[in-house]
Design an enzyme around this catalytic site. Structure first.
Site, PDB file in Angstrom:
ATOM      1  N   SER A  19       0.830  -1.215   0.000  1.00 46.54           N
ATOM      2  CA  SER A  19       0.000   0.000   0.000  1.00 46.54           C
ATOM      3  C   SER A  19       0.858   1.256   0.000  1.00 46.54           C
ATOM      4  CB  SER A  19      -0.896   0.036   1.244  1.00 46.54           C
ATOM      5  OG  SER A  19      -1.848  -1.006   1.220  1.00 46.54           O
ATOM      6  N   ILE A  20       0.420   2.253  -0.766  1.00 44.59           N
ATOM      7  CA  ILE A  20       1.104   3.549  -0.747  1.00 44.59           C
ATOM      8  C   ILE A  20       1.083   4.119   0.674  1.00 44.59           C
ATOM      9  CG2 ILE A  20       0.895   5.941  -1.547  1.00 44.59           C
ATOM     10  CD1 ILE A  20       0.054   4.748  -4.312  1.00 44.59           C
ATOM     11  N   ASP A  64     -14.580   2.148   8.355  1.00 44.73           N
ATOM     12  CA  ASP A  64     -15.153   2.224   7.012  1.00 44.73           C
ATOM     13  C   ASP A  64     -15.424   3.696   6.748  1.00 44.73           C
ATOM     14  OD1 ASP A  64     -16.808   2.392   4.766  1.00 44.73           O
ATOM     15  OD2 ASP A  64     -17.619   0.387   5.119  1.00 44.73           O
ATOM     16  N   VAL A  65     -14.726   4.281   5.792  1.00 43.78           N
ATOM     17  CA  VAL A  65     -14.802   5.740   5.595  1.00 43.78           C
ATOM     18  C   VAL A  65     -16.158   6.207   5.067  1.00 43.78           C
ATOM     19  CG1 VAL A  65     -12.306   6.019   5.305  1.00 43.78           C
ATOM     20  CG2 VAL A  65     -13.771   5.711   3.270  1.00 43.78           C
ATOM     21  N   ALA A  96     -13.885   2.175  -6.355  1.00 40.47           N
ATOM     22  CA  ALA A  96     -15.004   2.162  -7.297  1.00 40.47           C
ATOM     23  C   ALA A  96     -15.311   0.702  -7.588  1.00 40.47           C
ATOM     24  CB  ALA A  96     -14.627   2.890  -8.586  1.00 40.47           C
ATOM     25  N   TYR A 158     -10.310   4.601 -16.367  1.00 45.06           N
ATOM     26  CA  TYR A 158     -10.283   5.131 -14.993  1.00 45.06           C
ATOM     27  C   TYR A 158     -11.676   5.648 -14.605  1.00 45.06           C
ATOM     28  CZ  TYR A 158      -8.053   6.886 -10.749  1.00 45.06           C
ATOM     29  OH  TYR A 158      -7.690   7.112  -9.439  1.00 45.06           O
ATOM     30  N   LYS A 165     -11.600  11.636  -8.323  1.00 45.34           N
ATOM     31  CA  LYS A 165     -10.325  12.342  -8.074  1.00 45.34           C
ATOM     32  C   LYS A 165     -10.466  13.835  -8.380  1.00 45.34           C
ATOM     33  CE  LYS A 165      -7.680   8.912  -6.667  1.00 45.34           C
ATOM     34  NZ  LYS A 165      -7.510   8.717  -5.196  1.00 45.34           N
ATOM     35  N   ARG A 195       2.145  -0.740  -8.638  1.00 45.31           N
ATOM     36  CA  ARG A 195       1.491  -2.052  -8.501  1.00 45.31           C
ATOM     37  C   ARG A 195       1.093  -2.373  -7.068  1.00 45.31           C
ATOM     38  NH1 ARG A 195       3.001  -6.741 -12.791  1.00 45.31           N
ATOM     39  NH2 ARG A 195       3.744  -5.177 -14.244  1.00 45.31           N
ATOM     40  N   LEU A 197      -2.333  -3.400  -4.278  1.00 44.98           N
ATOM     41  CA  LEU A 197      -3.527  -4.254  -4.298  1.00 44.98           C
ATOM     42  C   LEU A 197      -4.593  -3.635  -5.201  1.00 44.98           C
ATOM     43  CD1 LEU A 197      -4.909  -6.748  -2.943  1.00 44.98           C
ATOM     44  CD2 LEU A 197      -5.752  -5.165  -1.208  1.00 44.98           C
TER      45      LEU A 197
HETATM   46  P1  NAD Z   1      -4.402  -0.037  -1.684  1.00 44.01           P
HETATM   47  O1  NAD Z   1      -5.413  -1.044  -2.122  1.00 44.01           O
HETATM   48  O2  NAD Z   1      -3.218  -0.540  -0.983  1.00 44.01           O
HETATM   49  O3  NAD Z   1      -5.082   1.116  -0.841  1.00 44.01           O
HETATM   50  C1  NAD Z   1      -6.422   1.500  -0.997  1.00 44.01           C
HETATM   51  C2  NAD Z   1      -7.004   1.517   0.394  1.00 44.01           C
HETATM   52  O4  NAD Z   1      -8.361   1.993   0.382  1.00 44.01           O
HETATM   53  C3  NAD Z   1      -7.037   0.108   1.023  1.00 44.01           C
HETATM   54  O5  NAD Z   1      -6.334   0.128   2.242  1.00 44.01           O
HETATM   55  C4  NAD Z   1      -8.514  -0.128   1.260  1.00 44.01           C
HETATM   56  O6  NAD Z   1      -8.773  -0.899   2.416  1.00 44.01           O
HETATM   57  C5  NAD Z   1      -9.007   1.299   1.416  1.00 44.01           C
HETATM   58  N1  NAD Z   1     -10.468   1.425   1.296  1.00 44.01           N
HETATM   59  C6  NAD Z   1     -11.247   1.191   0.224  1.00 44.01           C
HETATM   60  N2  NAD Z   1     -12.550   1.370   0.538  1.00 44.01           N
HETATM   61  C7  NAD Z   1     -12.578   1.745   1.851  1.00 44.01           C
HETATM   62  C8  NAD Z   1     -13.616   2.067   2.769  1.00 44.01           C
HETATM   63  N3  NAD Z   1     -14.909   2.046   2.408  1.00 44.01           N
HETATM   64  N4  NAD Z   1     -13.272   2.403   4.047  1.00 44.01           N
HETATM   65  C9  NAD Z   1     -11.971   2.422   4.421  1.00 44.01           C
HETATM   66  N5  NAD Z   1     -10.948   2.134   3.604  1.00 44.01           N
HETATM   67  C10 NAD Z   1     -11.256   1.793   2.338  1.00 44.01           C
HETATM   68  O7  NAD Z   1      -3.978   0.732  -3.049  1.00 44.01           O
HETATM   69  P2  NAD Z   1      -3.100   2.059  -3.250  1.00 44.01           P
HETATM   70  O8  NAD Z   1      -2.723   2.019  -4.683  1.00 44.01           O
HETATM   71  O9  NAD Z   1      -2.085   2.143  -2.204  1.00 44.01           O
HETATM   72  O10 NAD Z   1      -4.177   3.231  -3.097  1.00 44.01           O
HETATM   73  C11 NAD Z   1      -4.048   4.276  -2.163  1.00 44.01           C
HETATM   74  C12 NAD Z   1      -4.408   5.613  -2.797  1.00 44.01           C
HETATM   75  O11 NAD Z   1      -3.465   5.920  -3.814  1.00 44.01           O
HETATM   76  C13 NAD Z   1      -5.772   5.669  -3.467  1.00 44.01           C
HETATM   77  O12 NAD Z   1      -6.372   6.932  -3.204  1.00 44.01           O
HETATM   78  C14 NAD Z   1      -5.434   5.566  -4.934  1.00 44.01           C
HETATM   79  O13 NAD Z   1      -6.429   6.168  -5.739  1.00 44.01           O
HETATM   80  C15 NAD Z   1      -4.164   6.363  -4.948  1.00 44.01           C
HETATM   81  N6  NAD Z   1      -3.309   6.190  -6.127  1.00 44.01           N
HETATM   82  C16 NAD Z   1      -2.881   4.950  -6.484  1.00 44.01           C
HETATM   83  C17 NAD Z   1      -2.066   4.798  -7.615  1.00 44.01           C
HETATM   84  C18 NAD Z   1      -1.615   3.444  -8.062  1.00 44.01           C
HETATM   85  O14 NAD Z   1      -1.253   3.299  -9.231  1.00 44.01           O
HETATM   86  N7  NAD Z   1      -1.578   2.449  -7.201  1.00 44.01           N
HETATM   87  C19 NAD Z   1      -1.705   5.939  -8.361  1.00 44.01           C
HETATM   88  C20 NAD Z   1      -2.153   7.193  -7.943  1.00 44.01           C
HETATM   89  C21 NAD Z   1      -2.961   7.305  -6.834  1.00 44.01           C
HETATM   90  O1  0WE Z   2      -6.685   5.037  -8.028  1.00 42.25           O
HETATM   91  C1  0WE Z   2      -6.292   4.026  -8.568  1.00 42.25           C
HETATM   92  C2  0WE Z   2      -7.035   2.701  -8.384  1.00 42.25           C
HETATM   93  C3  0WE Z   2      -8.139   2.801  -7.387  1.00 42.25           C
HETATM   94  C4  0WE Z   2      -9.099   1.641  -7.387  1.00 42.25           C
HETATM   95  C5  0WE Z   2      -8.744   0.348  -7.732  1.00 42.25           C
HETATM   96  C6  0WE Z   2      -9.706  -0.663  -7.685  1.00 42.25           C
HETATM   97  C7  0WE Z   2      -9.417  -2.082  -8.107  1.00 42.25           C
HETATM   98  C8  0WE Z   2     -10.308  -3.061  -7.397  1.00 42.25           C
HETATM   99  C9  0WE Z   2     -10.390   1.916  -7.021  1.00 42.25           C
HETATM  100  N1  0WE Z   2     -11.343   0.940  -6.970  1.00 42.25           N
HETATM  101  C10 0WE Z   2     -11.008  -0.322  -7.291  1.00 42.25           C
HETATM  102  N2  0WE Z   2     -11.999  -1.290  -7.227  1.00 42.25           N
HETATM  103  C11 0WE Z   2     -11.722  -2.601  -7.320  1.00 42.25           C
HETATM  104  O2  0WE Z   2     -12.653  -3.448  -7.298  1.00 42.25           O
HETATM  105  N3  0WE Z   2      -5.205   4.093  -9.409  1.00 42.25           N
HETATM  106  C12 0WE Z   2      -4.644   5.393  -9.690  1.00 42.25           C
HETATM  107  C13 0WE Z   2      -4.600   2.927 -10.089  1.00 42.25           C
HETATM  108  C14 0WE Z   2      -5.251   2.817 -11.430  1.00 42.25           C
HETATM  109  O3  0WE Z   2      -6.469   2.245 -11.569  1.00 42.25           O
HETATM  110  C15 0WE Z   2      -6.814   2.341 -12.901  1.00 42.25           C
HETATM  111  C16 0WE Z   2      -5.797   2.990 -13.604  1.00 42.25           C
HETATM  112  C17 0WE Z   2      -4.789   3.314 -12.655  1.00 42.25           C
HETATM  113  C18 0WE Z   2      -3.510   4.027 -12.910  1.00 42.25           C
HETATM  114  C19 0WE Z   2      -7.971   1.896 -13.551  1.00 42.25           C
HETATM  115  C20 0WE Z   2      -8.088   2.083 -14.933  1.00 42.25           C
HETATM  116  C21 0WE Z   2      -7.102   2.739 -15.624  1.00 42.25           C
HETATM  117  C22 0WE Z   2      -5.936   3.212 -14.979  1.00 42.25           C
END
Ligand code: NAD
Ligand code: 0WE
Length: 258
Positions: A19-20, A64-65, A96, A158, A165, A195, A197
């Site tokens: 996780s980030i 749960d947010v 989503a 997306y 966002k 990369r 979850l």
């Molecule tokens: P992650 O799955 O590790 O983190 C997402 C978190 O959201 C999880 O801990 C999950 O439990 C939590 N979550 C979802 N629904 C929830 C709810 N109802 N209540 C409480 N918590 C909830 O994935 P990540 O990539 O570390 O995502 C963290 C943030 O970074 C997100 O805002 C995502 O949009 C953003 N982000 C991700 C990427 C990427 O490529 N991975 C790029 C840019 C931004």
């Molecule tokens: O913010 C994100 C991903 C957030 C996310 C991921 C999931 C996967 C599992 C939100 N909801 C869900 N729901 C699920 O059921 N990113 C920035 C990573 C991401 O996701 C994409 C991207 C990128 C980049 C989806 C489509 C296209 C590009």
């Protein structure tokens, strides 16, 4: 490395070691911060508790947010542990429905549109409101959220997350104005694809990484630790006069037009 000695923080959004939020938390903990954590639900509880134990967290609690009650309770619990004060808030949460990240944005139904905005954007507003009195008591604070370029441009698939966002990015600016009067800063990091979850389950993720490697000025993708370093800056006193802004950690991809 930024100094977080004596700082107290609350981190929302750790699911696992990829996780980030965890990359950010490690960085803050290395700098001496004390950190409380929330996790979404029982499914990930054991793993999150084990991780948070490695940074001697005094509080790991469910949240749960979508629930104002949950958000108010966890901030109150953090307040009790930290003597009524809080310096740092990390919001790293998005969701989503998987089916809405596949087809056409046009087909997003009303209920799932609002669900995505509730979890991914409104939650920052609710958390900031709950944290405000604790940060005011601390003489100020720093709030950080995670965003993505898909909120500013159309990134195929997306979809509704992009609209969420966009709402999140705008919320950062309005929160910065409101809370600035209390020396509370609000910023975002816009990360390139990492990369985690949330990202691994997305079809075409390797293709996105290949596009970054080809078109980003630095021609390489980024890691969660790169985000941790940028987040640490924005959360630190080095950024004392930085608020309402977005710092891109994307190898420069956002600067390109082709
Ligand atoms: P992650 O799955 O590790 O983190 C997402 C978190 O959201 C999880 O801990 C999950 O439990 C939590 N979550 C979802 N629904 C929830 C709810 N109802 N209540 C409480 N918590 C909830 O994935 P990540 O990539 O570390 O995502 C963290 C943030 O970074 C997100 O805002 C995502 O949009 C953003 N982000 C991700 C990427 C990427 O490529 N991975 C790029 C840019 C931004
Ligand atoms: O913010 C994100 C991903 C957030 C996310 C991921 C999931 C996967 C599992 C939100 N909801 C869900 N729901 C699920 O059921 N990113 C920035 C990573 C991401 O996701 C994409 C991207 C990128 C980049 C989806 C489509 C296209 C590009």
């Amino acid at each position: 490395m930024a100094d977080f000695a004596g700082k107290r923080g609350l981190v929302l959004g750790v699911a696992n070691k990829r996780s980030i939020a965890w990359a950010i938390a490690k960085r803050l903990a290395d700098g001496g911060a004390q950190l409380a954590f929330t996790y979404q639900g029982e499914r990930i509880e054991a793993g999150v508790r084990e991780l948070c134990g490695t940074v001697d967290s005094p509080l790991v609690t469910v949240c749960d947010v979508r629930s104002d009650d949950d958000i108010e309770r966890v901030v109150a619990e953090a307040g009790e542990i930290f003597g009524g004060e809080l310096d740092l808030l990390v919001h790293s949460v998005a969701f989503a429905a998987a089916e809405d990240l596949e087809g056409r944005f046009t087909d997003t139904p009303r209920d799932r549109f609002w669900m995505a905005l509730d979890v991914s954007a409104y939650s920052l507003v609710a958390a900031a409101r709950a944290a405000e009195p604790l940060m005011e008591a601390a003489g100020g604070g720093s709030i950080l959220t995670m965003t993505y370029l898909g909120g500013e441009r159309a990134v195929p698939h997306y979809n509704v997350m992009g609209v969420a966002k966009a709402a999140l990015d705008s919320s950062v600016q309005y929160l910065a104005w409101d809370l600035g009067a209390k020396n509370i800063r609000v910023n975002a990091v816009s990360a390139g694809p990492v990369r985690t979850l949330a990202a691994r389950s997305i079809a075409g993720f390797p293709t996105m990484e290949a596009i970054v490697e080809e078109r980003a000025p630095l021609r390489r993708h980024i890691s969660a630790d790169d985000v941790g370093a940028a987040a640490a800056y924005l959360l630190s006193d080095d950024a004392r006069n930085v608020t309402g802004t977005t710092l891109y950690v994307d190898s420069g991809y956002h600067a390109m037009g082709m």
